[in-house]
Design a protein around this motif. Structure first.
Motif, PDB file in Angstrom:
ATOM      1  N   LEU A  41       0.838  -1.206   0.000  1.00  0.00           N
ATOM      2  CA  LEU A  41       0.000   0.000   0.000  1.00  0.00           C
ATOM      3  C   LEU A  41       0.870   1.254   0.000  1.00  0.00           C
ATOM      4  N   ASN A  42       0.525   2.197  -0.859  1.00  0.00           N
ATOM      5  CA  ASN A  42       1.165   3.513  -0.877  1.00  0.00           C
ATOM      6  C   ASN A  42       0.087   4.583  -0.765  1.00  0.00           C
ATOM      7  N   PRO A  43       0.431   5.781  -0.223  1.00  0.00           N
ATOM      8  CA  PRO A  43      -0.591   6.835  -0.106  1.00  0.00           C
ATOM      9  C   PRO A  43      -1.257   7.178  -1.438  1.00  0.00           C
ATOM     10  N   PHE A 129      12.646   3.826  -5.049  1.00  0.00           N
ATOM     11  CA  PHE A 129      12.887   4.602  -6.283  1.00  0.00           C
ATOM     12  C   PHE A 129      12.714   6.095  -5.996  1.00  0.00           C
ATOM     13  N   THR A 130      11.675   6.435  -5.214  1.00  0.00           N
ATOM     14  CA  THR A 130      11.450   7.856  -4.895  1.00  0.00           C
ATOM     15  C   THR A 130      12.614   8.399  -4.065  1.00  0.00           C
ATOM     16  N   ALA A 131      13.092   7.596  -3.116  1.00  0.00           N
ATOM     17  CA  ALA A 131      14.240   8.034  -2.301  1.00  0.00           C
ATOM     18  C   ALA A 131      15.460   8.284  -3.190  1.00  0.00           C
ATOM     19  N   VAL A 157      16.509  14.331   6.775  1.00  0.00           N
ATOM     20  CA  VAL A 157      15.390  13.590   6.187  1.00  0.00           C
ATOM     21  C   VAL A 157      14.183  13.822   7.092  1.00  0.00           C
ATOM     22  N   TYR A 158      13.242  14.619   6.596  1.00  0.00           N
ATOM     23  CA  TYR A 158      12.018  14.891   7.352  1.00  0.00           C
ATOM     24  C   TYR A 158      11.034  13.772   7.025  1.00  0.00           C
ATOM     25  N   GLY A 159      10.585  13.037   8.071  1.00  0.00           N
ATOM     26  CA  GLY A 159       9.706  11.875   7.841  1.00  0.00           C
ATOM     27  C   GLY A 159      10.528  10.602   7.756  1.00  0.00           C
ATOM     28  N   GLY A 160      11.477  10.429   8.668  1.00  0.00           N
ATOM     29  CA  GLY A 160      12.398   9.288   8.614  1.00  0.00           C
ATOM     30  C   GLY A 160      11.741   7.949   8.845  1.00  0.00           C
ATOM     31  N   SER A 161      10.528   7.924   9.436  1.00  0.00           N
ATOM     32  CA  SER A 161       9.857   6.638   9.660  1.00  0.00           C
ATOM     33  C   SER A 161       8.869   6.313   8.544  1.00  0.00           C
ATOM     34  N   SER A 162       8.737   7.212   7.569  1.00  0.00           N
ATOM     35  CA  SER A 162       7.852   6.912   6.427  1.00  0.00           C
ATOM     36  C   SER A 162       8.590   5.960   5.484  1.00  0.00           C
ATOM     37  N   LYS A 186       8.389   7.410  19.375  1.00  0.00           N
ATOM     38  CA  LYS A 186       8.230   5.939  19.401  1.00  0.00           C
ATOM     39  C   LYS A 186       8.991   5.272  18.252  1.00  0.00           C
ATOM     40  N   ASN A 187       9.322   6.040  17.212  1.00  0.00           N
ATOM     41  CA  ASN A 187      10.056   5.475  16.068  1.00  0.00           C
ATOM     42  C   ASN A 187      11.536   5.865  16.053  1.00  0.00           C
ATOM     43  N   PHE A 188      12.030   6.513  17.127  1.00  0.00           N
ATOM     44  CA  PHE A 188      13.445   6.922  17.146  1.00  0.00           C
ATOM     45  C   PHE A 188      14.378   5.729  16.899  1.00  0.00           C
ATOM     46  N   TYR A 202       9.409  15.757  15.267  1.00  0.00           N
ATOM     47  CA  TYR A 202       8.941  16.868  14.416  1.00  0.00           C
ATOM     48  C   TYR A 202       7.854  17.696  15.097  1.00  0.00           C
ATOM     49  N   ARG A 203       7.290  17.175  16.197  1.00  0.00           N
ATOM     50  CA  ARG A 203       6.265  17.956  16.909  1.00  0.00           C
ATOM     51  C   ARG A 203       6.902  18.932  17.908  1.00  0.00           C
ATOM     52  N   ASP A 204       8.208  18.834  18.125  1.00  0.00           N
ATOM     53  CA  ASP A 204       8.912  19.745  19.040  1.00  0.00           C
ATOM     54  C   ASP A 204       9.131  21.077  18.312  1.00  0.00           C
ATOM     55  N   ASP A 224      12.372  16.098   2.068  1.00  0.00           N
ATOM     56  CA  ASP A 224      11.114  16.236   2.790  1.00  0.00           C
ATOM     57  C   ASP A 224      10.197  15.123   2.313  1.00  0.00           C
ATOM     58  N   ALA A 225      10.221  13.996   3.035  1.00  0.00           N
ATOM     59  CA  ALA A 225       9.476  12.800   2.622  1.00  0.00           C
ATOM     60  C   ALA A 225       8.000  12.907   2.999  1.00  0.00           C
ATOM     61  N   ILE A 226       7.584  14.014   3.589  1.00  0.00           N
ATOM     62  CA  ILE A 226       6.167  14.243   3.926  1.00  0.00           C
ATOM     63  C   ILE A 226       5.599  15.345   3.027  1.00  0.00           C
ATOM     64  N   SER A 227       6.278  16.485   2.966  1.00  0.00           N
ATOM     65  CA  SER A 227       5.923  17.584   2.044  1.00  0.00           C
ATOM     66  C   SER A 227       4.505  18.117   2.217  1.00  0.00           C
ATOM     67  N   GLU A 228       3.996  18.063   3.428  1.00  0.00           N
ATOM     68  CA  GLU A 228       2.712  18.709   3.758  1.00  0.00           C
ATOM     69  C   GLU A 228       2.637  18.872   5.270  1.00  0.00           C
ATOM     70  N   HIS A 229       1.519  19.413   5.745  1.00  0.00           N
ATOM     71  CA  HIS A 229       1.311  19.629   7.188  1.00  0.00           C
ATOM     72  C   HIS A 229       2.411  20.522   7.798  1.00  0.00           C
ATOM     73  N   TYR A 322      -7.557   2.943   6.732  1.00  0.00           N
ATOM     74  CA  TYR A 322      -6.561   2.897   7.814  1.00  0.00           C
ATOM     75  C   TYR A 322      -5.441   3.903   7.543  1.00  0.00           C
ATOM     76  N   MET A 323      -4.974   3.924   6.297  1.00  0.00           N
ATOM     77  CA  MET A 323      -3.882   4.852   5.960  1.00  0.00           C
ATOM     78  C   MET A 323      -4.385   6.302   5.912  1.00  0.00           C
ATOM     79  N   MET A 324      -5.583   6.489   5.369  1.00  0.00           N
ATOM     80  CA  MET A 324      -6.157   7.835   5.262  1.00  0.00           C
ATOM     81  C   MET A 324      -6.322   8.457   6.652  1.00  0.00           C
ATOM     82  N   VAL A 328      -0.896   4.603   9.775  1.00  0.00           N
ATOM     83  CA  VAL A 328       0.342   3.904   9.363  1.00  0.00           C
ATOM     84  C   VAL A 328       1.529   4.655   9.971  1.00  0.00           C
ATOM     85  N   SER A 329       2.307   3.946  10.796  1.00  0.00           N
ATOM     86  CA  SER A 329       3.446   4.574  11.467  1.00  0.00           C
ATOM     87  C   SER A 329       4.618   3.596  11.494  1.00  0.00           C
ATOM     88  N   GLY A 330       5.649   3.897  10.717  1.00  0.00           N
ATOM     89  CA  GLY A 330       6.868   3.091  10.755  1.00  0.00           C
ATOM     90  C   GLY A 330       6.701   1.683  10.237  1.00  0.00           C
TER      91      GLY A 330
HETATM   92  N1  LIG Z   1       6.452  12.088  -5.656  1.00  0.00           N
HETATM   93  C1  LIG Z   1       6.286  10.771  -5.698  1.00  0.00           C
HETATM   94  O1  LIG Z   1       6.456  10.150  -6.763  1.00  0.00           O
HETATM   95  C2  LIG Z   1       5.919  10.043  -4.448  1.00  0.00           C
HETATM   96  C3  LIG Z   1       6.262   8.695  -4.311  1.00  0.00           C
HETATM   97  C4  LIG Z   1       5.949   8.054  -3.102  1.00  0.00           C
HETATM   98  C5  LIG Z   1       5.280   8.754  -2.109  1.00  0.00           C
HETATM   99  N2  LIG Z   1       4.936  10.048  -2.311  1.00  0.00           N
HETATM  100  C6  LIG Z   1       4.260  10.812  -1.251  1.00  0.00           C
HETATM  101  O2  LIG Z   1       5.150  10.835  -0.149  1.00  0.00           O
HETATM  102  C7  LIG Z   1       4.421  10.882   1.061  1.00  0.00           C
HETATM  103  C8  LIG Z   1       4.958   9.807   1.977  1.00  0.00           C
HETATM  104  O3  LIG Z   1       4.696   8.516   1.413  1.00  0.00           O
HETATM  105  P1  LIG Z   1       5.139   7.214   2.208  1.00  0.00           P
HETATM  106  O4  LIG Z   1       4.624   6.040   1.512  1.00  0.00           O
HETATM  107  O5  LIG Z   1       6.585   7.297   2.516  1.00  0.00           O
HETATM  108  O6  LIG Z   1       4.276   7.460   3.534  1.00  0.00           O
HETATM  109  P2  LIG Z   1       4.022   6.529   4.806  1.00  0.00           P
HETATM  110  O7  LIG Z   1       5.068   5.486   4.922  1.00  0.00           O
HETATM  111  O8  LIG Z   1       2.621   6.088   4.804  1.00  0.00           O
HETATM  112  O9  LIG Z   1       4.198   7.617   5.962  1.00  0.00           O
HETATM  113  C9  LIG Z   1       3.904   7.282   7.264  1.00  0.00           C
HETATM  114  C10 LIG Z   1       4.781   8.119   8.167  1.00  0.00           C
HETATM  115  O10 LIG Z   1       4.479   9.491   8.008  1.00  0.00           O
HETATM  116  C11 LIG Z   1       4.771  10.168   9.210  1.00  0.00           C
HETATM  117  N3  LIG Z   1       3.807  11.263   9.374  1.00  0.00           N
HETATM  118  C12 LIG Z   1       2.466  11.149   9.353  1.00  0.00           C
HETATM  119  N4  LIG Z   1       1.906  12.365   9.520  1.00  0.00           N
HETATM  120  C13 LIG Z   1       2.914  13.251   9.651  1.00  0.00           C
HETATM  121  C14 LIG Z   1       2.982  14.648   9.843  1.00  0.00           C
HETATM  122  N5  LIG Z   1       1.868  15.402   9.955  1.00  0.00           N
HETATM  123  N6  LIG Z   1       4.188  15.231   9.914  1.00  0.00           N
HETATM  124  C15 LIG Z   1       5.312  14.497   9.802  1.00  0.00           C
HETATM  125  N7  LIG Z   1       5.325  13.161   9.626  1.00  0.00           N
HETATM  126  C16 LIG Z   1       4.133  12.545   9.535  1.00  0.00           C
HETATM  127  C17 LIG Z   1       4.587   9.139  10.318  1.00  0.00           C
HETATM  128  O11 LIG Z   1       5.689   9.309  11.201  1.00  0.00           O
HETATM  129  P3  LIG Z   1       5.568   8.949  12.771  1.00  0.00           P
HETATM  130  O12 LIG Z   1       4.642   7.770  12.869  1.00  0.00           O
HETATM  131  O13 LIG Z   1       6.973   8.645  13.179  1.00  0.00           O
HETATM  132  O14 LIG Z   1       4.980  10.163  13.434  1.00  0.00           O
HETATM  133  C18 LIG Z   1       4.571   7.780   9.605  1.00  0.00           C
HETATM  134  O15 LIG Z   1       5.604   6.895  10.025  1.00  0.00           O
HETATM  135  C19 LIG Z   1       2.949  10.712   0.667  1.00  0.00           C
HETATM  136  O16 LIG Z   1       2.303  11.972   0.630  1.00  0.00           O
HETATM  137  C20 LIG Z   1       3.013  10.129  -0.722  1.00  0.00           C
HETATM  138  O17 LIG Z   1       1.871  10.418  -1.495  1.00  0.00           O
HETATM  139  C21 LIG Z   1       5.241  10.716  -3.440  1.00  0.00           C
END
Ligand SMILES: NC(=O)c1ccc[n+]([C@@H]2O[C@H](COP(=O)([O-])OP(=O)(O)OC[C@H]3O[C@@H](n4cnc5c(N)ncnc54)[C@H](OP(=O)(O)O)[C@@H]3O)[C@@H](O)[C@H]2O)c1
Length: 343
Positions: A41-43, A129-131, A157-162, A186-188, A202-204, A224-229, A322-324, A328-330
């Motif tokens: 599953l991917n977002p 591939f994205t990384a 790397v912002y979002g290191g547990s994604s 919890k994911n340190f 990131y909440r600090d 920036d592996a999150i790029s929002e919020h 569930y993901m929406m 999903v965490s780590g």
């Molecule tokens: N451009 C592209 O081609 C491409 C490719 C892949 C993914 N993406 C995008 O990249 C993003 C990440 O994808 P992913 O699959 O890596 O996600 P993921 O594994 O589902 O991300 C889950 C992680 O996001 C962190 N997180 C959740 N809400 C957060 C927030 N408000 N601030 C900071 N961290 C937060 C959580 O960290 P903690 O549990 O540690 O808090 C959790 O471990 C998505 O938006 C996706 O659509 C884009």
């Protein structure tokens, strides 16, 4: 020999998918047909399932399985019976990973070593591939192995547990960089295990300043592996006053600071040229696939913990929800095709 019909998760409209019997596709030139064992599953999967434009298309991008059939020319790249993982552009056609058979490009595969199961390996393609795109295409860092440096380049790397962030941490560390990463406390340990030298919550609200201090105000690179919020403000607050580059995975809606350059990469660019983009990255995909195959075979890239849904493809709609809901965490959510009731 593949059957003429198979079961696939078809986008129903408004969010869920429906399991339907549809035609098995034929592999075209330089394509192969894969019998899918596991999908991840991917977002993007739940996001496109909400789009009215995608109704009737098959969902899912990441798949792992066994090569069943070769299209014309594909014998130059692969053999029938090989254990492989790859990704396709799900939700945009009748070809998607959440199905029993998928057609994929023959030169974009990562081989599965005996040491890893299909359920573990299937989390790699989209995220790793994205990384790679973030580090090598957007930030233009040296591809592995990077030059030995007396003072390592620092990266955040912002979002290191994604999924994307976890692989960005691992690839950056393998490239000899000093890695600062953010995640929940919890994911340190998980993110340190990927190779992060320093981890921050990131909440600090003080974390950007803490990173700036820890990097001596010299941080020039971030993924920036999150790029929002609000991640743009956090990351730009940690970067050097002299400016820097941020590899982002979603488009930044505003420029955080004039001397900061956000650079977006899109994983499907490794498979197809985007009309009108003026640049081509399709030759990078096979190079990344080869590098990742080698790193996995050498045990240098680790999979994240996995959560296997209980009913295979029949769990896809529940997993979207569930993901929406941000649960999903780590970990990576996985579907085993054989767990689908009736298959
Ligand atoms: N451009 C592209 O081609 C491409 C490719 C892949 C993914 N993406 C995008 O990249 C993003 C990440 O994808 P992913 O699959 O890596 O996600 P993921 O594994 O589902 O991300 C889950 C992680 O996001 C962190 N997180 C959740 N809400 C957060 C927030 N408000 N601030 C900071 N961290 C937060 C959580 O960290 P903690 O549990 O540690 O808090 C959790 O471990 C998505 O938006 C996706 O659509 C884009």
């Amino acid at each position: 020999m593949a059957p003429a019909r198979h079961i696939a998760a078809v986008i129903a409209g408004g969010g869920p998918v429906e399991l339907k019997e549809v035609d098995v596709l034929k592999p075209g030139e330089n394509e192969v047909l894969v019998k899918v064992v596991a999908a991840a599953l991917n977002p993007t999967d739940w996001k496109y399932a909400l789009s009215p434009d995608c109704v009737g298309n098959v969902s899912g991008c990441d798949l792992a399985g066994v090569i069943e059939e070769l299209g014309p020319g594909a014998e130059a790249y692969r053999k029938v019976g090989e254990r492989v993982t790859t990704c396709v552009v799900g939700a945009h056609s009748a070809n998607g990973a959440y199905s029993q058979y998928v057609v994929a490009k023959a030169n974009l595969f990562v081989a599965v070593p005996d040491s890893l199961s299909f359920e573990e390996i299937v989390q790699f393609p989209v995220a790793v591939f994205t990384a790679c795109q973030c580090l090598y295409q957007s930030l233009r860092l040296s591809i592995l192995p990077g030059p030995a440096a007396s003072e390592p380049t620092q990266i955040l790397v912002y979002g290191g547990s994604s999924s994307v962030g976890g692989f960005a941490v691992q690839m950056a560390k393998l490239g000899g960089l000093k890695v600062h990463a953010t995640c929940s406390p919890k994911n340190f340990d998980l993110v340190r295990g990927y190779g992060a030298d320093e981890v921050y919550d990131y909440r600090d609200p003080e974390a950007p300043q803490k990173i700036k201090a820890a990097t001596g105000g010299k941080l020039k690179y971030a993924v920036d592996a999150i790029s929002e919020h609000g991640s743009d403000k956090f990351v730009s607050g940690a970067l050097s006053d002299e400016g820097g580059k941020i590899a982002c995975v979603l488009p930044y809606t505003s420029l955080p600071r004039a001397n900061i350059e956000p650079i977006l990469s899109i994983v499907s660019d490794l498979a197809f040229d985007r009309p009108g983009s003026g640049v081509s990255y399709v030759e990078d995909g096979p190079k990344y696939a080869k590098m990742i195959t080698d790193l996995i075979a050498q045990g240098k890239l680790k999979p994240a913990p996995i959560l296997i849904m209980s009913k295979g493809l029949a769990s896809v709609s529940e997993a979207f929800q569930y993901m929406m809901e941000g649960k999903v965490s780590g970990k990576k959510v996985i579907f085993r095709i054989a767990d689908t009731p009736g298959l």
